[in-house]
Design an enzyme around this catalytic site. Structure first.
Site, PDB file in Angstrom:
ATOM      1  N   ASP A  26      -1.363 -20.118 -36.926  1.00 46.40           N
ATOM      2  CA  ASP A  26      -2.043 -18.956 -37.491  1.00 46.40           C
ATOM      3  C   ASP A  26      -1.271 -17.672 -37.185  1.00 46.40           C
ATOM      4  O   ASP A  26      -1.057 -17.336 -36.025  1.00 46.40           O
ATOM      5  CB  ASP A  26      -3.465 -18.866 -36.907  1.00 46.40           C
ATOM      6  CG  ASP A  26      -4.371 -17.960 -37.710  1.00 46.40           C
ATOM      7  OD1 ASP A  26      -3.885 -16.943 -38.229  1.00 46.40           O
ATOM      8  OD2 ASP A  26      -5.568 -18.255 -37.814  1.00 46.40           O
ATOM      9  N   CYS A  56      -6.488 -14.936 -43.706  1.00 48.51           N
ATOM     10  CA  CYS A  56      -6.900 -16.267 -43.240  1.00 48.51           C
ATOM     11  C   CYS A  56      -7.663 -17.103 -44.259  1.00 48.51           C
ATOM     12  O   CYS A  56      -7.240 -18.192 -44.640  1.00 48.51           O
ATOM     13  CB  CYS A  56      -7.736 -16.126 -41.967  1.00 48.51           C
ATOM     14  SG  CYS A  56      -6.817 -15.477 -40.556  1.00 48.51           S
ATOM     15  N   HIS A 116     -12.004 -22.292 -40.501  1.00 49.31           N
ATOM     16  CA  HIS A 116     -12.370 -20.994 -41.079  1.00 49.31           C
ATOM     17  C   HIS A 116     -13.036 -21.160 -42.445  1.00 49.31           C
ATOM     18  O   HIS A 116     -12.650 -20.520 -43.437  1.00 49.31           O
ATOM     19  CB  HIS A 116     -11.130 -20.107 -41.193  1.00 49.31           C
ATOM     20  CG  HIS A 116     -11.412 -18.658 -40.895  1.00 49.31           C
ATOM     21  ND1 HIS A 116     -12.665 -18.112 -40.923  1.00 49.31           N
ATOM     22  CD2 HIS A 116     -10.578 -17.629 -40.588  1.00 49.31           C
ATOM     23  CE1 HIS A 116     -12.602 -16.824 -40.642  1.00 49.31           C
ATOM     24  NE2 HIS A 116     -11.345 -16.506 -40.426  1.00 49.31           N
ATOM     25  N   ASP A 127      -0.789 -20.011 -42.233  1.00 54.11           N
ATOM     26  CA  ASP A 127      -1.570 -19.379 -43.289  1.00 54.11           C
ATOM     27  C   ASP A 127      -0.944 -18.063 -43.733  1.00 54.11           C
ATOM     28  O   ASP A 127      -1.063 -17.662 -44.890  1.00 54.11           O
ATOM     29  CB  ASP A 127      -3.032 -19.177 -42.853  1.00 54.11           C
ATOM     30  CG  ASP A 127      -3.171 -18.425 -41.534  1.00 54.11           C
ATOM     31  OD1 ASP A 127      -2.154 -18.171 -40.856  1.00 54.11           O
ATOM     32  OD2 ASP A 127      -4.318 -18.095 -41.168  1.00 54.11           O
TER      33      ASP A 127
END
Length: 493
Positions: free
Chosen positions: A11, A51, A102, A292
């Site tokens: 991430d 995200c 997420h 991402d």
């Protein structure tokens, strides 16, 4: 038996932040070895570098236009068309996700048999994640964020709990156990999703020590970024949210912490590789690693994501085949334009699973290649659009009608904006025309006679960051359930 698949996401880790990418400081020996074992795609981009939209693109194989989010919609369920994990399960695979998904609701398994979640401390969305429960079992209930650092800000200190309790180590151990607990009669698809190096910047002391005597590099700034009064509203929003006031030593401290988090993940990946090897699975496992989006880390005076500069939008993309695979080259660099939408068709292609008609991406190992890639992030004053071809990148900010043009072949750090250079007017016109063809929805209101026109957003009024960039607190007792839209943390106009 069909090949197993280990799909690793990190991430907020930019493509240039690896040893194999030529970074002068960062230590990533394991991932560098993966790059040698397979193919690295140098021009891989997050179509919407934030995200939730990015993860929707990964799981659907679709562009933001089709899956419905280009601006971070935390209460939007995942589309109910064929999803990545479900396609593997329909082909008799067992499918497990470990780490950050997420999605909303948080316990939506989005096609996986099981999800073991580390959701960065979001119990106010209605679920206590598995990592929080693990901390409680270890006698540290609700103490994940007692280090005091924010999930969306740039301050740093060392991790405050024992090493074994760090979320990166928990994700690795949980994934390794999942590998060991597999059904031996069926192939497996493991999605291992690390939540770092995304802030909070709270690395282990041992990894900070690895960079203690290393000269840490400093971010660079293009000539265009120094003209503060000429910056479009979207960049002023980011500058206001994360003021560009860090001195050299602060920059070095933040980068040292960021690099430490990266190296920790790199070393933890060795445990997953070792587990696959000892379980006699490594030679029959496809490995993919991506992110991402990236992090600007102070480049051009900017931080975090949501932008289409290389630090934010250019993501790592490494693909390693099985030991006998002849479709993926080893120690290879592929310069084709790739998006996160291409992950789903690539993995399905390698596993000989039919690709759903809803998928818009294309297999990275096929002969077909795209000429341009469109990127879109944000609405209104925050809106940013990108058109990338094999050499140039055009960025358009509709608010203030600001166009930027970069020659990435000769200027990979995007130091010089060529949009007003007469010698590049034909390149700009060509990319603008291609960009216009990609626009839809409210973007069409910003055109005049089929050309980019933008709009005047009015004066920008800076707002103080009252929430300290989404600061977490004590999580026992857990915070009350809240509206996920109100709980979202991102720069706002």
């Amino acid at each position: 038996m069909q090949p197993n698949v280990l799909f690793v996401t990190v991430d907020q880790w930019a493509a240039g932040m690896f040893g194999h990418a030529g970074h002068p400081v960062i230590q990533t020996p394991t991932i560098d070895q993966l790059a040698r074992l397979g193919t690295r795609y140098s021009n891989a981009y997050s179509e919407s570098p934030i995200c939730i939209p990015a993860r929707r693109t990964i799981m659907t194989g679709q562009t933001p236009r089709s899956h419905g989010d280009r601006s971070f919609m935390p209460a939007e369920p995942m589309p109910r068309q064929p999803l990545l994990a479900q396609c593997f399960r329909d082909a008799s695979y067992q499918a497990t996700a470990i780490g950050k998904l997420h999605v909303f609701p948080q316990r939506d398994r989005i096609g996986f048999d099981d999800t073991l979640l580390a959701e960065e401390g979001r119990p106010q969305l209605g679920a206590v994640d598995d990592y929080a429960m693990f901390l409680s079992d270890q006698g540290h209930t609700g103490q994940q964020f007692m280090h005091g650092m924010s999930n969306n800000d740039y301050q740093t200190r060392p991790w405050h709990l024992p090493e074994s309790l760090h979320v990166t180590n928990w994700i690795t151990r949980t994934a390794a156990l999942s590998i060991k607990r597999r059904d031996p009669t069926r192939p497996a698809f493991w999605h291992v999703s690390y939540s770092h190096p995304h802030p909070p910047l709270v690395p282990l002391n041992d990894y900070l020590d690895m960079y203690r005597d290393v000269e840490i590099d400093l971010p660079m700034s293009g000539t265009w970024a120094e003209k503060t009064d000429d910056l479009p509203s979207a960049l002023r929003v980011v500058r206001n949210y994360w003021p560009a006031t860090h001195g050299p030593e602060q920059h070095r401290a933040l980068r040292r912490a960021y690099y430490a988090l990266c190296t920790q993940i790199d070393h933890q990946l060795r445990i997953l590789m070792g587990t696959l090897r000892e379980e006699n699975l490594l030679d029959n496992t496809i490995i993919m690693l991506t992110a991402d989006h990236g992090d600007m880390l102070g480049q051009h005076g900017l931080w975090a994501k949501t932008l289409f500069y290389e630090g934010s939008a250019n993501v790592p993309m490494i693909l390693v085949g099985t030991a006998g695979c002849d479709r993926i080259k080893t120690d290879a660099l592929d310069h084709r334009l790739v998006g996160l939408q291409d992950i789903m068709p690539t993995l399905l292609d390698l596993a000989a699973i039919p690709i759903p008609t809803s998928v818009e991406g294309m297999s990275m190992i096929g002969e077909k290649k795209r000429d341009t890639l469109f990127g879109e992030c944000g609405e209104g004053r925050n809106a940013t659009r990108m058109l990338r071809d094999n050499r140039y990148k055009l960025i358009w900010y509709s608010a203030n009608h600001c166009v930027q043009l970069f020659d990435l072949e000769n200027d990979p750090q995007e130091m010089t904006d060529l949009s007003k250079v007469d010698a590049y007017k034909d390149v700009r016109a060509k990319l603008e025309a291609a960009l216009v063809k990609e626009l839809y929805g409210t973007d069409l209101d910003w055109l005049e006679a089929g050309r980019l026109a933008g709009y005047d957003p009015g004066p920008f009024h800076a707002k103080p960051n009252r929430a300290l960039a989404g600061q977490r607190g004590l999580h026992y007792p857990p915070p009350p359930v809240d509206d996920p839209n109100r709980s979202a943390n991102r720069p706002a106009a």
